[in-house]
Scaffold this motif. Structure first.
Motif, mmCIF file in Angstrom:
data_model
loop_
_atom_site.group_PDB
_atom_site.id
_atom_site.type_symbol
_atom_site.label_atom_id
_atom_site.label_comp_id
_atom_site.label_asym_id
_atom_site.label_seq_id
_atom_site.Cartn_x
_atom_site.Cartn_y
_atom_site.Cartn_z
ATOM 1 N N LEU A 4 0.773 -1.078 -0.296
ATOM 2 C CA LEU A 4 0.057 0.116 0.046
ATOM 3 C C LEU A 4 0.990 0.947 -0.812
ATOM 4 N N THR A 49 -4.441 11.067 0.741
ATOM 5 C CA THR A 49 -4.249 9.317 1.546
ATOM 6 C C THR A 49 -3.072 9.629 2.306
ATOM 7 N N PHE A 52 -4.091 8.182 5.858
ATOM 8 C CA PHE A 52 -4.408 6.489 6.071
ATOM 9 C C PHE A 52 -3.080 5.482 6.733
ATOM 10 N N SER B 14 -7.004 0.108 -3.320
ATOM 11 C CA SER B 14 -7.037 -0.859 -3.349
ATOM 12 C C SER B 14 -6.994 -1.024 -1.464
ATOM 13 N N TYR B 15 -6.830 -0.180 -1.139
ATOM 14 C CA TYR B 15 -7.030 0.018 0.716
ATOM 15 C C TYR B 15 -7.963 -0.442 1.095
ATOM 16 N N ASP B 106 -10.085 3.528 9.655
ATOM 17 C CA ASP B 106 -9.846 2.508 9.008
ATOM 18 C C ASP B 106 -11.085 1.030 9.835
#
Lengths: 159, 122
Positions: A4, A49, A52, B14-15, B106
């Motif tokens: 990732l 992003t 995350f 993707s996450y 999350d």
């Protein structure tokens, strides 16, 4: 480095390459809203992003850039030469942090306060009572309302 | 169960895919609102769409309005976005969103929203 993070680095680098191409064109066409929207999106995606992955330094710098780009996109500011120079510095700053992450897996403890200060300074005309560059004084930048304290847990459901 | 992930960020797709597949939810992806609508028009049936707001070609809000106009009333739609202002949440709700998930999130936050929609155990 996990898959990732690698994906994040590739996508961010592609976004910044796009930003660089758009900035070059913006010097010729400072009012091109399509270019401004594209640059905004590149930085917005990086900011979105980073959260995350916990890259706080990158997030903070991208956020300062996004605020400036938001005002440009909404035509509350004009992309004059000092602003374009500031955006090129933002581009360099973001690239430099990405390079550090690529090399070491973390963003290290660099100092971005001067650059963030410069990006905030460039927003000033749109926020002052007597805008210098802003299109019209009556279209003041709306103050962004604070996010709810626990936004991820806000539910639309009333029941 | 099948979900459509609509986001212009490959990383976010993707996450999300990783988290959803762990729950046994199959996933397809689209990189903008128009591509998302095109996927809905395909043979594949979806139970859930997770939709970003700020995307090229067609925004998530426009995609939401379009699919509700076209009558995908059984499809659960979760807006997944960094837009945190109440105004955005209200606009999404008005346009027919079922849930609103703020980035970054999350697994716990995602699971909570999926449970609200009755798609997973809470």
């Amino acid at each position: 480095m996990d898959e990732l993070t690698r994906e994040f680095l590739i996508e961010s680098q592609e976004g910044l390459d796009r930003m660089e191409r758009c900035l070059t064109k913006l010097e010729e066409k400072p009012h091109d809203t399509g270019l401004l929207a594209e640059i905004f999106r590149s930085v917005h995606t990086i900011k979105g992003t980073t959260g995350f992955l916990g890259f706080k330094r990158l997030e903070k710098l991208a956020h300062a850039g996004e605020n400036l780009l938001g005002l440009l996109r909404e035509e509350k500011l004009v992309a004059d030469q000092p602003t374009i120079t500031g955006l090129l510095q933002l581009l360099d700053g973001l690239r430099s942090i990405l390079k550090t992450i690529e090399a070491s897996g973390n963003e290290s403890t660099g100092e971005d306060a001067a650059l963030i200060g410069r990006l905030e300074e460039l927003q000033a005309p749109a926020k002052s009572k007597h805008p210098v560059h802003a299109k019209a004084a009556e279209h003041e930048a709306p103050v962004r309302t604070a996010a709810p304290s626990s936004p991820a847990h806000t539910s639309l459901r009333t029941a | 169960m099948r979900a459509l992930i609509v986001d212009d960020s490959r990383f976010v797709r993707s996450y999300l895919r990783g988290l959803l597949e762990e729950k046994g939810i199959e996933c397809d992806e689209a990189a903008d609102g128009q591509a998302g609508i095109d996927q809905l028009h395909s043979e594949q049936l979806f139970d859930l769409a997770l939709v970003d707001w700020n995307m090229p070609v067609m925004s998530g809000l426009d995609m939401l309005k379009t699919l509700r106009t076209e009558g995908y009333s059984d499809l659960k739609v979760m807006m997944v976005t960094t837009e945190a202002e109440n105004d955005f949440i209200l606009r999404a709700l008005d346009a027919g969103a079922d849930e609103y998930l703020m980035k970054p999130f999350d697994d716990e936050a995602l699971t909570e929203k999926l449970a609200m929609l009755g798609l997973v155990e809470g």
